[in-house]
Design an enzyme around this catalytic site. Structure first.
Site, PDB file in Angstrom:
ATOM      1  N   HIS A  64      42.316   5.637  22.981  1.00  0.00           N
ATOM      2  CA  HIS A  64      42.995   6.752  23.637  1.00  0.00           C
ATOM      3  C   HIS A  64      44.178   5.953  24.516  1.00  0.00           C
ATOM      4  O   HIS A  64      43.775   4.797  24.814  1.00  0.00           O
ATOM      5  CB  HIS A  64      42.224   7.717  24.454  1.00  0.00           C
ATOM      6  CG  HIS A  64      41.449   7.041  25.700  1.00  0.00           C
ATOM      7  ND1 HIS A  64      41.942   7.004  26.778  1.00  0.00           N
ATOM      8  CD2 HIS A  64      40.339   7.058  25.679  1.00  0.00           C
ATOM      9  CE1 HIS A  64      41.122   6.357  27.728  1.00  0.00           C
ATOM     10  NE2 HIS A  64      39.959   6.336  26.974  1.00  0.00           N
ATOM     11  N   ASP A 114      45.927   7.199  27.276  1.00  0.00           N
ATOM     12  CA  ASP A 114      45.954   7.769  28.760  1.00  0.00           C
ATOM     13  C   ASP A 114      44.927   7.065  29.406  1.00  0.00           C
ATOM     14  O   ASP A 114      43.771   6.581  28.935  1.00  0.00           O
ATOM     15  CB  ASP A 114      46.079   9.089  28.646  1.00  0.00           C
ATOM     16  CG  ASP A 114      44.546   9.771  28.075  1.00  0.00           C
ATOM     17  OD1 ASP A 114      43.953   9.345  27.195  1.00  0.00           O
ATOM     18  OD2 ASP A 114      44.147  10.700  28.831  1.00  0.00           O
ATOM     19  N   GLU A 138      42.790  12.138  26.208  1.00  0.00           N
ATOM     20  CA  GLU A 138      41.484  11.949  26.239  1.00  0.00           C
ATOM     21  C   GLU A 138      40.656  12.112  27.416  1.00  0.00           C
ATOM     22  O   GLU A 138      39.528  12.577  27.751  1.00  0.00           O
ATOM     23  CB  GLU A 138      40.883  10.744  25.807  1.00  0.00           C
ATOM     24  CG  GLU A 138      39.464  10.626  25.419  1.00  0.00           C
ATOM     25  CD  GLU A 138      38.507  10.071  26.531  1.00  0.00           C
ATOM     26  OE1 GLU A 138      37.383   9.987  26.465  1.00  0.00           O
ATOM     27  OE2 GLU A 138      39.299   9.572  27.648  1.00  0.00           O
ATOM     28  N   GLU A 139      41.540  11.768  28.712  1.00  0.00           N
ATOM     29  CA  GLU A 139      41.167  11.658  30.072  1.00  0.00           C
ATOM     30  C   GLU A 139      41.123  13.230  30.680  1.00  0.00           C
ATOM     31  O   GLU A 139      40.901  13.355  31.912  1.00  0.00           O
ATOM     32  CB  GLU A 139      41.745  10.679  30.869  1.00  0.00           C
ATOM     33  CG  GLU A 139      41.469   9.211  30.676  1.00  0.00           C
ATOM     34  CD  GLU A 139      40.165   8.587  30.719  1.00  0.00           C
ATOM     35  OE1 GLU A 139      39.213   9.636  31.381  1.00  0.00           O
ATOM     36  OE2 GLU A 139      39.921   7.770  30.702  1.00  0.00           O
TER      37      GLU A 139
END
Length: 440
Positions: free
Chosen positions: A87, A89, A153-154
């Site tokens: 990811h 982010d 993703e976060e």
């Protein structure tokens, strides 16, 4: 085509450090609620792939929330494809708390500093460095390798892996397994042993909203239907609850292998006693032998002398593979008749086999470059994009190799202050990832 063996080139070792630093400098802070813009990092990754002759596809569900997908054709057309994903982010960072600016990407004393250094722009950089090294050496992997750099993703993954799995499944055709973050890092037990845990499972995610309703009224009056009191009682029950022991196949395998390393017999007869005997190594499994529920947020009232009619709390819940029903029924009991609960975010628990050829390939790759280490399986206490990609039938493993010095608390740096990664760890990661992906 060049022979499918050999050593990672020196340029790849230089590039993985530079790419990690440059990706960190691109601020992709994800504050949730859509407050993030990954596109500059996605364009950076896409450009590095294109320079290596790999054609990237950029995809967005929401403007600025960009994902990158590319495929490298393997030498064996009959083999299943392998997904390698990371990811773009990162979680927020308060610059005042850090020794260096969190988005400086500073390289100092053999260490790359900044938000994303371990979660997970280091792995993104490793993937780019390996692919470019293959292009220079004329190397192709055995299996098709699908590369995905994701957004979001976060937070919810709705703009990232969830969007890709739901709307662009064709890009992942043939993929049966995937590898990503949080595995194959050095864990020192303080007594001279080095472990390399490879993730073969994840607990499910159950973020909960609790709502208590009652009778609003004056703060000076008797009120047996106080929403705050009802909520507080439920939150206390949830926070104090002792979840029962539940061993998934991955955790059972982890405990068995750890017990063997320490020469402990009959350890699974009393898991809590075994964890005590394992010392620091217990950290690899202790969070995944049970479900969990941790209250994290409270919100009630608007004035001290007014009893509100509603009070709200949030709970970070996690459940083991095969034990979601138990999680739900337990929350029904703990919240009681006066408090309602609902999922605000739910994702499945994952389980991956530890006797698969792919797991054996990861083990062999680590052991080639760290023969002194003990490779063991483990289950992640949290979650990754592997949850969303599992909708496509892709079995996920955590494999982002790093060789770390003793005293370097890798897990504490996830979402922590002064996140950083040693240059030598990145070099190790590129070598191991190259070895595994070429031959998987």
């Amino acid at each position: 085509m060049a022979e499918q063996t050999g050593h990672t080139g020196a340029q790849a070792l230089d590039e993985v450090v530079r790419f990690t630093s440059e990706l960190i400098r691109i601020d992709t802070t994800n504050r949730g609620g859509g407050d993030c813009r990954e596109r500059p990092a996605a364009e950076y990754a896409a450009a590095r792939l294109a320079e290596a002759g790999v054609e990237p596809t950029l995809l967005e569900r929401t403007e600025g929330r960009t994902n990158v997908v590319a495929r490298i054709e393997g030498t064996d057309p009959s083999a299943d494809a392998l997904l390698v994903h990371g990811h773009l982010d990162v979680v927020p960072a308060e610059a005042a708390d850090w020794s260096v600016h969190p988005f400086s990407g500073e390289i100092r004393d053999g260490v790359v500093w900044g938000r994303g250094a371990v979660d997970m722009k280091n792995m993104d950089a490793m993937i780019l460095a390996v692919v470019r090294d293959w292009a220079r050496r004329g190397v192709r992997p055995r299996r098709d390798v699908v590369i995905a750099f994701t957004a979001d993703e976060e937070a919810s993954a709705e703009d990232g892996s969830g969007f890709l799995a739901d709307r662009h499944a064709a890009l992942f055709e043939g993929c049966t397994e995937g590898v990503s973050e949080s595995g194959a890092f050095t864990f020192h037990d303080g007594a001279g042993r080095q472990f390399y845990p490879i993730a073969a499972g994840e607990r499910g995610t159950g973020w909960l909203k609790l709502t208590a309703r009652g009778r609003a009224g004056h703060g000076s009056k008797v009120n047996r239907e106080n929403a705050v009191t009802r909520l507080a009682a439920a939150v206390t029950r949830i926070g104090d609850h002792e979840w029962p022991l539940r061993l998934t196949p991955t955790v059972r395998a982890a405990l068995t292998e750890l017990a063997a390393v320490y020469g402990i017999e009959s350890g699974l007869d009393d898991v809590d006693a075994l964890l005590d005997k394992l010392g620091p190594a217990a950290k690899l499994v202790e969070a995944t032998v049970r479900n969990s529920s941790n209250p994290t947020m409270l919100d009630a009232g608007y004035k001290v002398n007014v009893i509100p009619g509603e009070a709200v709390a949030q709970v970070d819940g996690r459940f083991l593979h095969g034990h979601e029903d138990e999680f739900r029924s337990t929350l029904d009991r703990l919240t009681g008749p006066d408090v309602d609960w609902e999922f605000v975010h739910r994702e499945v628990a994952l389980q991956a086999p530890v006797d698969s050829p792919t797991y054996a390939g990861m083990r062999a790759a680590v052991e080639e470059f760290a023969p002194e280490g003990h490779v063991v399986p483990y289950c992640m206490s949290g979650g990754t994009d592997a949850k969303q990609f599992s909708r496509l039938g892709i079995t996920g493993y955590g494999f982002a190799p790093l060789k770390l010095p003793e005293g370097f608390d890798y897990q504490a740096l996830f979402h922590g202050v002064d996140e950083r990664v040693p240059v030598e760890a990145l070099h190790f990661g590129v070598r191991v990832l190259d070895r595994f992906l070429r031959t998987a």
